[in-house]
Design a protein around this motif. Structure first.
Motif, PDB file in Angstrom:
ATOM      1  N   HIS A   1     -12.763  -6.126  25.676  1.00  0.00           N
ATOM      2  CA  HIS A   1     -13.267  -6.523  27.221  1.00  0.00           C
ATOM      3  C   HIS A   1     -12.051  -7.682  27.712  1.00  0.00           C
ATOM      4  O   HIS A   1     -11.708  -8.263  26.897  1.00  0.00           O
ATOM      5  CB  HIS A   1     -14.408  -6.631  27.608  1.00  0.00           C
ATOM      6  CG  HIS A   1     -14.976  -8.167  26.320  1.00  0.00           C
ATOM      7  ND1 HIS A   1     -13.977  -9.567  27.253  1.00  0.00           N
ATOM      8  CD2 HIS A   1     -15.567  -7.197  25.329  1.00  0.00           C
ATOM      9  CE1 HIS A   1     -14.711  -9.943  25.664  1.00  0.00           C
ATOM     10  NE2 HIS A   1     -15.652  -8.650  25.389  1.00  0.00           N
TER      11      HIS A   1
ATOM     12  N   LYS B   1     -13.151  -0.192  33.494  1.00  0.00           N
ATOM     13  CA  LYS B   1     -13.931  -0.424  32.819  1.00  0.00           C
ATOM     14  C   LYS B   1     -13.986   0.871  31.445  1.00  0.00           C
ATOM     15  O   LYS B   1     -13.959   0.597  29.889  1.00  0.00           O
ATOM     16  CB  LYS B   1     -15.049  -1.036  32.781  1.00  0.00           C
ATOM     17  CG  LYS B   1     -15.412  -2.249  32.780  1.00  0.00           C
ATOM     18  CD  LYS B   1     -16.537  -3.325  33.725  1.00  0.00           C
ATOM     19  CE  LYS B   1     -16.811  -4.859  33.333  1.00  0.00           C
ATOM     20  NZ  LYS B   1     -17.774  -5.128  34.699  1.00  0.00           N
TER      21      LYS B   1
ATOM     22  N   PRO C   1     -10.315  -0.495  30.114  1.00  0.00           N
ATOM     23  CA  PRO C   1     -11.461  -1.705  30.232  1.00  0.00           C
ATOM     24  C   PRO C   1     -10.199  -2.556  29.858  1.00  0.00           C
ATOM     25  O   PRO C   1     -11.035  -4.044  31.236  1.00  0.00           O
ATOM     26  CB  PRO C   1     -11.963  -1.893  28.685  1.00  0.00           C
ATOM     27  CG  PRO C   1     -11.281  -0.990  27.544  1.00  0.00           C
ATOM     28  CD  PRO C   1     -11.115   0.367  28.987  1.00  0.00           C
TER      29      PRO C   1
ATOM     30  N   THR D   1     -15.430 -11.719  30.958  1.00  0.00           N
ATOM     31  CA  THR D   1     -16.204 -10.624  31.579  1.00  0.00           C
ATOM     32  C   THR D   1     -17.060 -10.878  32.332  1.00  0.00           C
ATOM     33  O   THR D   1     -18.139 -12.226  31.831  1.00  0.00           O
ATOM     34  CB  THR D   1     -16.046  -9.766  30.436  1.00  0.00           C
ATOM     35  OG1 THR D   1     -14.437  -8.716  30.459  1.00  0.00           O
ATOM     36  CG2 THR D   1     -16.272  -8.503  31.839  1.00  0.00           C
TER      37      THR D   1
END
Ligand SMILES: Nc1ncnc2c1ncn2[C@@H]1O[C@H](COP(=O)(O)OP(=O)(O)OP(=O)(O)O)[C@@H](O)[C@H]1O
Ligand SMILES: Nc1ncnc2c1ncn2[C@@H]1O[C@H](COP(=O)(O)OP(=O)(O)OP(=O)(O)O)[C@@H](O)[C@H]1O
Ligand SMILES: [Mg+2]
Ligand SMILES: [Mg+2]
Lengths: 381, 295, 251, 322, 240
Positions: A179, B264, B268, A183
């Motif tokens: 990620h 995502k 992602p 985030t």
């Protein structure tokens, strides 16, 4: 002898950003404690300290240190959290032949491919965390992992280290997501983690990302559903701010816990009285490292980098923070680490009664053996 | 079970739902921005900070005054709106005649001040804030575990969004708003109290942000920086929807939530960037955004 | 034969969703003429005009300039070809001096417009020509004033001067006397007359006084279509035109 | 914007400008003996960056919210070419500048047709993509950045390792960049640019291909921003993501506005102010208040002296001395 | 109701009015007085300050000093949005049609300030174009149609003092004629009208009095019956 008759320490850290709670102003306080406990003088020469906020930006950090050394004749830089900043700063420190004592950074590359003769990596690193937590978790049957990895070098390193450990100890990686930094919503990733069916959800991220992951995991009942979470880089302040309700049962590796021994309690108490918080391993490490540095100057009566570094390497570290800690040629300070588990709310007796220490990871196991080192300073390389 | 792009459909379905939930935040925030931009011609860079304020007011209220969630849900927006109105009356007011770059910079400055001071006093690490009893727990939808609170978010924000939309597009008051957007001076000359209209509009836009903030408090940690990351994304949403287009802001908000959600799953790393890619593509095809009117 | 037609449209149609603003217009503008386009409100004059000047693209139909099809060309291109529009709202560069306004127009032919390394003094060669043009519209004494500070009528004159600087073959004027006091109207009429020499002019105009005294030929639009065409006397006698447009005024 | 009036005055004040520039230059030549050179170099780099940005906003009338991308690209390319290909500094800087110019061309191609806020947002979006690219591609070293870029020998002859020689190199670069901007503004091209900003549809109807002009202006601006970035990376021997982050795009707007949009010296003053503040506040008691203080400056600047420091001074001069 | 009965009721009195746009001083001490049921015009060159006069009455200028009495209320220092409620309707020279509102919304926008305004049907009857395009966005109308809309809009509000700026601008002669008739009707209904016109031919037959403006001040007041002997004067000022 001591340059311009004054020992000048620069404290560089994230003072206001995501990592400010684990070192930040508290770390500065710890450094000041160290100086005060030293009497404010070493061999009659004044000890002064300046501090700055690196905002986790390598260019700002490096530039600040460069200026400290060029203009303020700073002899040693302490603190340093973001690995990126640390690597940049160490380059400057090496070029100017000063000393840096890294307490906040995680990346094991600091004493590996980026190692310098002028810096010490004092408290912990990704290798230690990975091995400490990774091994323990797999031993207890957590043999299938899913990673939530922060998509930058530190995250990748962390993931890589843990993956290695897990595979060695007979576990397997069933998946993961990378990620972006900062985030704001992790539910999507948690959902994927749940769908993966892995026994363990490993958090290879830090700061706000970790706390948010944990919150969301709680919300989506990850643990109730039978998965366990392995926080790889979690500090006392994170657990404290998240609360036991959310973090209970979490296993983590730490270099220091305030409630471990009489000494730790004594020092931490003093720190608590000054700051109203219990110290993180980083803040304790800063005190310890600064003291060790000043001792070395005292012994050599010189603040010349080569002298001080030599002296620091020779003398083992024995204080509230570490027993028989020693600094290797690659700059790694090796000492015992501890595998801890976050207490259940029921078990906790006070605001700061957060961990129970499961076991000690002996120094020689805790850190990357020199045999595997890529550091240019290690003999035979 | 048939796989969809390598993912079991129910997983995708869950992801879409999650996307929708995040989308409803975007919708709420971009709606506020769009309204403010529409009438005040100001790009409210303080929107993120005001969103954060909403969350913090709720948190402080709970911590020090024991104000419960439901009260905060009304109270916090009102409080923050009051602050906003003060800002409008004392500062923004002087900028309407100027290039809207100045409004942007002023609000940007305000955002820095607000966030900076909160960081100073509360630090950046998030403050815990738990959802009210009624909304805790959740239920298993089969394809995913849906926390009750997340469901509530969708409901609440959609009601607010479409309520607002109806108010603006279908009522007389709305007509005044739209007219005021174009030519306040003339509207004034028809006997409508435009300064008041403007003040209230800003207040309302800010209140929306604060409302979103309170909604967010239990699921994202309440921290001074919670808004700043969100801000430019929300801008992108407004622009994609078409500056000043209310409907555009809402729909695009939800849409972007979905797109982000899918990203995502499939890529992602790009989840925070994808919206900008979308924006570029949209603006190249429709220069005034999806629902914007061509100049 | 279409030789002496500078501008020609063939079956020009413009539709706005469900509404036909310009409906199969075949316009022919003869070289050297002052050609007026009149018609009731909403007849489609401005739309027609925008089609010719490429500010709108036609739904159907062709536009020929000197026999070449320019239907798909850009406003810039047709300007370069010598077909220049002058605006309803006065189109000047408000914060440049009057002289600079004209110079901007002249500059293009110098071909140095992209030379960001040259000094702007390299443009002084244009000053004489610019002054000459200003003379022509008697603005010489205003040369150094910043344009905003000039009264409305003068701005229109300046605009004309800049347009002339391009030595256009065909000039398109949209309501050139709109919102002008009688004095200015007279001045502008005189100007148009003056500059029409050796040029073709197409204009939209409501002021019958102007139309009657200037135009050689008139096209009357109604509901997007051509109602009739011809010299003023003829057109103004047409009962339909009177009923739809002029009313009892013309006489 | 209020700047138009100022620009229209620029011609008349050209000689005044030349004079003040000479003075500045002299100051620049002696400064490093009084002030910490590295700080001065940082200042010059940002001043150049702001000037480049101002060319777009102040004279092109287009607010770019993506100039950070050019700054960063300059830095990364310079760093990469010097470290990997062993180019000499001047070539490295040249490479960085050219790449930024190229990127500017792409940005421009995509954004130039849009106006106002839409232009700002497209440029922002593009720079976000670039940021993402730089996070992903290995050659930038991720969040560690390119570390320890050697300053090397200018033309392979004079070492720039020392701060003084480096400083004069930076000063020279700045002067060149500034000269380019100054000339651009006062050129036939600049004239058309002015005309376009004044009344775009009219410029079109006069037969000018407006987009081309804007594009050229944008590319020049991007190139110079890149030049600033390249030089910066040599000074700090580091190229990092900080430069690519949208905050950087915001910062340069602040600098320009603070100094005075559309004034020739404004950006320099603005950059100087901001850089100095950040530098001196970031250590000591006020450290954690830096954002708040910057914020206050923003607000005050917008509310009280909207045409920026230099702009206000010019106004004041105009009022009281003619 | 016979109009001479109201003739002496003072609908509008302006005394020593100065108006400014920022720095620039536009009106230099205007004095004028309009009785109920009167139709007066403001004549003058471009830039002589006629529109500014109307705008000052609506408080739409930068700054204004002096006195403006509407129906016996002092409006200097009164916020702009209260003035219309004294029964003033303003039709600006740049028309001011709202793009984001369709024709009908545009018509319905101004709040009614008094009873006795025209109904929607009456308006559509008067301007069939508007009815045809009532659902299309205001600014999609042609120049002339927009002009009609701007005019119609205020007829709805029931205002009894109309300030009309260049309403025949860009209108086809036929429409101009109908508009003339409308104005006469309104006059008979006892409305007071201040008319700014370029088109003298249009204004002359309608007006009771003319004010002649030059450089932001009134240089001459001409009653309609004196028009003949003052023609040369008009010529020098307007070149009619
Ligand atoms: N963009 C548009 N969308 C929809 N309808 C339009 C548009 N532009 C014009 N129209 C309609 O097309 C018709 C012709 O408009 P146009 O402006 O050409 O009339 P005109 O002849 O210029 O009238 P006027 O003399 O009043 O300016 C009008 O009925 C107008 O409502
Ligand atoms: N917004 C404004 N700012 C500054 N000056 C203005 C403004 N509006 C008008 N003026 C100036 O005020 C003077 C009077 O303008 P006004 O519009 O009242 O003239 P007018 O008699 O209505 O002529 P016309 O409307 O036919 O142009 C003119 O010199 C004009 O330049
Ligand atoms: Mg028209
Ligand atoms: Mg007027």
């Amino acid at each position: 002898d001591i340059s311009d008759n004054e020992v000048r320490i620069g404290y560089l850290a994230d003072m206001s950003g995501t990592y400010s709670a684990l070192a930040g102003p508290g770390g500065l306080e710890a450094a000041k404690m160290a100086i005060e406990d030293f009497g404010g003088k070493v061999n009659g020469k004044k000890i002064t300290i300046v501090s700055a906020d690196d905002q986790n930006k390598p260019d700002i950090g490096a530039n600040k240190v460069r200026q400290w050394i060029d203009v303020n004749n700073v002899d040693m830089v302490a603190g340093m959290v973001s690995s990126a900043v640390t690597i940049a700063v160490n380059k400057v420190v090496e070029a100017k032949d000063k000393v840096s004592l890294v307490s906040g950074s995680a990346s094991s590359s600091i004493t590996n491919q980026f190692c310098t003769p002028n810096s010490v990596h004092y408290v912990y690193d990704t290798y230690a965390l990975a091995h400490g937590t990774g091994e323990a978790v797999v031993k207890e049957g957590g043999d299938s992992w899913f990673f939530l990895t922060a998509d930058y070098a530190f995250g990748h390193a962390m993931e890589a280290d843990v993956t290695e450990v897990v595979k060695e100890s007979g576990g397997k990686i069933v998946g993961g997501v990378r990620h972006p930094l900062a985030t704001n919503d992790f539910s999507s990733f948690i959902l994927q983690a749940q769908a993966s069916g892995a026994k363990i959800v490993g958090l290879a991220n830090a700061g706000a990302d970790t706390t948010n992951s944990l919150k969301t995991a709680k919300e989506f009942g990850v643990v109730q559903a039978g998965q366990k979470i392995a926080g790889l880089l979690i500090f006392l302040n994170d657990v404290h701010s998240l609360g036991l309700e959310t973090t209970q049962g979490l296993q983590l590796t730490t270099g220091y816990y305030w409630d471990r021994t009489a000494e730790t309690r004594a020092w931490s108490k003093r720190y608590f009285d000054r700051t109203g918080k219990m110290p993180t391993m980083v803040q304790a490490g800063i005190y310890s490292s600064v003291t060790h540095y000043l001792d070395a100057i005292k012994a050599k009566n010189s603040d010349k980098a080569s002298d001080v570094m030599a002296q620091m390497r020779e003398t083992p570290i024995n204080d509230f923070f570490a027993q028989n800690g020693r600094i290797r040629e690659d700059g790694r300070m090796v000492h015992d680490m501890y595998l801890a588990e976050v207490k259940k709310p029921s078990e906790s007796t006070g605001e700061w009664d957060l961990y129970k220490i499961l076991r000690t990871i002996p120094a020689d196991k805790a850190f990357r053996p020199l045999s595997e080192s890529k550091c240019k300073l290690v003999a035979g390389r | 079970m048939a796989e969809l792009l390598g993912f079991p459909p129910q997983v995708l379905f869950g992801q879409l739902l999650i996307g929708l939930i995040n989308g409803s935040f975007y919708a709420l925030l971009s709606l506020g921005l769009a309204i403010i931009f529409g009438l005040l011609n100001i790009i409210n860079f303080a929107h993120g900070a005001q969103y954060m304020l909403g969350a913090f007011v709720a948190w402080l209220g709970l911590k020090f005054l024991g104000v419960n969630y439901w009260v905060s849900l009304i109270l916090a927006p009102v409080v923050v709106a009051a602050i906003g109105i003060a800002i409008e009356k004392t500062m923004l007011r002087r900028l309407y005649k100027e290039d809207h770059l100045y409004g942007l910079l002023l609000t940007f400055g305000l955002a820095l001040i607000i966030e900076g001071s909160f960081i100073h006093f509360f630090g950046v690490s998030g403050q815990p804030f738990s959802a009210p009893e009624l909304l805790q727990g959740g239920n298993n939808l089969g394809f995913m575990f849906l926390p009750t609170y997340r469901a509530w978010i969708i409901v609440a924000s959609l009601i607010i969004c479409f309520g607002t939309w109806y108010m603006i597009e279908r009522t007389k008051l709305g007509a005044y708003l739209r007219a005021g957007t174009e030519n306040p001076q003339l509207l004034q000359a028809f006997g409508i109290n435009v300064p008041l209209l403007i003040t209230l509009t800003y207040g309302y836009g800010v209140a929306l942000a604060a409302f979103a903030g309170v909604l967010a408090a239990p699921i994202y940690s309440v921290s001074p920086v919670m808004g700043s990351n969100l801000l430019i994304v929300v801008f992108a949403v407004v622009v994609i929807g078409g500056m000043g287009s209310i409907f555009g802001a809402i729909v695009t908000g939800l849409l972007m939530g979905l797109i982000e959600g899918l990203t995502k799953v499939f890529y992602p790393e790009a989840s925070t960037t994808v919206i900008f890619l979308v924006m570029i593509i949209v603006l190249l095809i429709r220069p005034a955004g999806l629902f914007g009117k061509e100049a | 034969m279409s030789q002496d037609f500078v501008l020609e449209t063939q079956g020009l149609i413009k539709e706005f969703k469900g509404f036909t603003a310009v409906d199969d217009v075949n316009l022919q503008v003869q070289r050297g003429h002052i050609h007026a386009l009149i018609g009731p409100n909403g007849a489609g004059k401005t739309t027609c005009f925008n089609l010719l000047t490429k500010f709108l693209t036609p739904t159907h139909g062709k536009i020929l300039f000197n026999g070449t099809d320019i239907t798909r060309q850009s406003p810039t291109d047709i300007a370069k070809m010598g077909m220049v529009r002058s605006f309803q709202i006065s189109a000047v560069f408000p914060h440049l001096s009057v002289l600079d306004n004209v110079r901007i127009a002249l500059q293009r032919k110098l071909g140095t417009s992209f030379h960001f390394w040259k000094s702007e003094r390299s443009l002084d060669v244009l000053n004489d020509r610019a002054m000459a043009l200003l003379e022509e519209v008697d603005l010489a004494k205003w040369a150094d004033t910043v344009t905003v500070e000039m009264p409305y009528g003068r701005k229109r004159a300046l605009e004309l001067a800049t347009t002339l600087a391009l030595e256009p073959e065909l000039m398109l004027l949209d309501e050139p006397t709109q919102g002008m006091g009688h004095e200015d109207v007279e001045r502008v009429m005189a100007l148009i007359k003056k500059v029409s020499v050796g040029r073709t002019i197409l204009m939209v105009e409501h002021n019958l006084h102007v139309v009657s005294s200037l135009s050689d030929r008139i096209t009357v639009l109604q509901r997007g279509a051509v109602l009739t065409e011809g010299p003023y006397e003829e057109v103004s006698r047409n009962p339909q035109v009177r009923e739809a447009y002029m009313g009892s005024e013309a006489a | 914007m209020t700047t138009q009036v100022l620009n229209s005055r620029v011609n008349k004040t050209m000689n005044k400008t030349k004079l003040s520039f000479l003075i500045l230059l002299l100051v620049g030549l002696v400064a490093p003996f009084a002030i910490y050179p590295v700080f001065l170099m940082k200042l010059l780099c940002f001043a150049l960056f702001a000037c480049a940005f101002n060319l777009m906003l102040g004279y092109g009338g287009l607010l770019s919210f993506g100039h950070a991308a050019f700054l960063a690209t300059g830095g990364y390319i310079t760093g990469h070419t010097i470290m990997q290909w062993g180019l000499t500094p001047e070539l490295g800087v040249l490479a960085g500048t050219l790449c930024s110019a190229g990127m500017g061309f792409i940005f421009g191609k995509l954004a130039i047709r849009r106006q106002g806020i839409y232009f700002a947002m497209i440029t922002l979006a593009l720079s976000q993509l670039v940021f993402f690219l730089y996070v992903q591609t290995p050659f930038t070293g991720g969040e560690n950045g390119l570390q320890g870029i050697p300053r090397g020998e200018l033309f392979g002859l004079f070492s720039l390792e020392g701060n003084l020689p480096m400083y004069y190199f930076v000063l020279a670069v700045f002067v060149i960049g500034f000269a380019v901007i100054y000339r651009t503004i006062h050129s036939p091209f600049g004239q058309i640019l002015k005309a376009i900003r004044e009344n775009e549809p009219r410029a079109v109807s006069l037969g000018y291909d407006v987009d081309k002009f804007k594009l050229v202006a944008f590319v020049i601006s991007a190139a110079l921003a890149g030049l600033a970035g390249s030089t910066k990376s040599l000074v700090f021997q580091l190229a990092s993501l900080t430069d690519a982050h949208w905050h950087m795009s915001g910062e340069v707007i602040l600098m320009t506005l603070l100094g005075g949009v559309g004034t020739i010296f404004g950006p320099i003053v603005g950059a100087a102010t901001v850089v100095t503040l950040q530098n001196y506040l970031s250590q000591g008691p006020l450290a954690s208040w830096v954002p708040v203080i910057l914020g206050l400056i923003f607000v005050i600047c917008v509310l009280l002296f909207r045409s920026g420091i230099v702009g206000e001074i010019q106004k004041f001069m105009k009022k009281n001395f003619n | 109701m016979s109009s001479d009965m109201k003739k002496d009721i003072e609908q509008l009195r302006i005394a020593d009015l100065h108006a400014f746009y920022g720095e620039s001083h536009i009106l230099h001490g205007i004095d004028m007085k309009v009785n109920r049921g009167e139709l007066v015009t403001l004549l003058g060159r471009n830039g002589s300050g006629r529109s500014t006069t109307l705008k000052s009455i609506m408080n739409m200028v930068g700054k204004r000093t002096g006195s403006i009495m509407v129906n016996g209320n002092e409006t200097v220092g009164m916020p702009a949005h209260q003035i219309p409620h004294l029964g003033v309707g303003f039709c600006p020279e740049e028309r001011g049609i709202f793009a984001s509102l369709n024709v009908e919304e545009n018509l319905m926008l101004p709040p009614t300030v008094r009873s006795g305004g025209m109904t929607l049907d009456e308006i559509y009857e008067m301007f069939p174009n508007l009815y045809e395009r009532r659902m299309s966005p205001g600014t999609r109308l042609s120049g002339g149609e927009q002009q009609m809309l701007a005019m119609a809009r205020i007829l709805r509000t029931g205002a009894n003092l109309l300030l009309l700026d260049e309403i025949t601008e860009g209108l086809a002669p036929v429409i101009v004629q109908t508009l003339g008739e409308v104005l006469l009707k309104l006059k008979d209904k006892g409305l007071t009208i201040v008319l700014v016109e370029q088109n003298f031919r249009f204004a002359a037959p309608l007006a009771d009095r003319h004010y002649l403006m030059e450089h932001g001040s009134i240089v001459e007041e001409i009653a309609s019956n004196e028009l003949e002997e003052k023609m040369d004067l008009l010529n020098t000022y307007l070149g009619v």
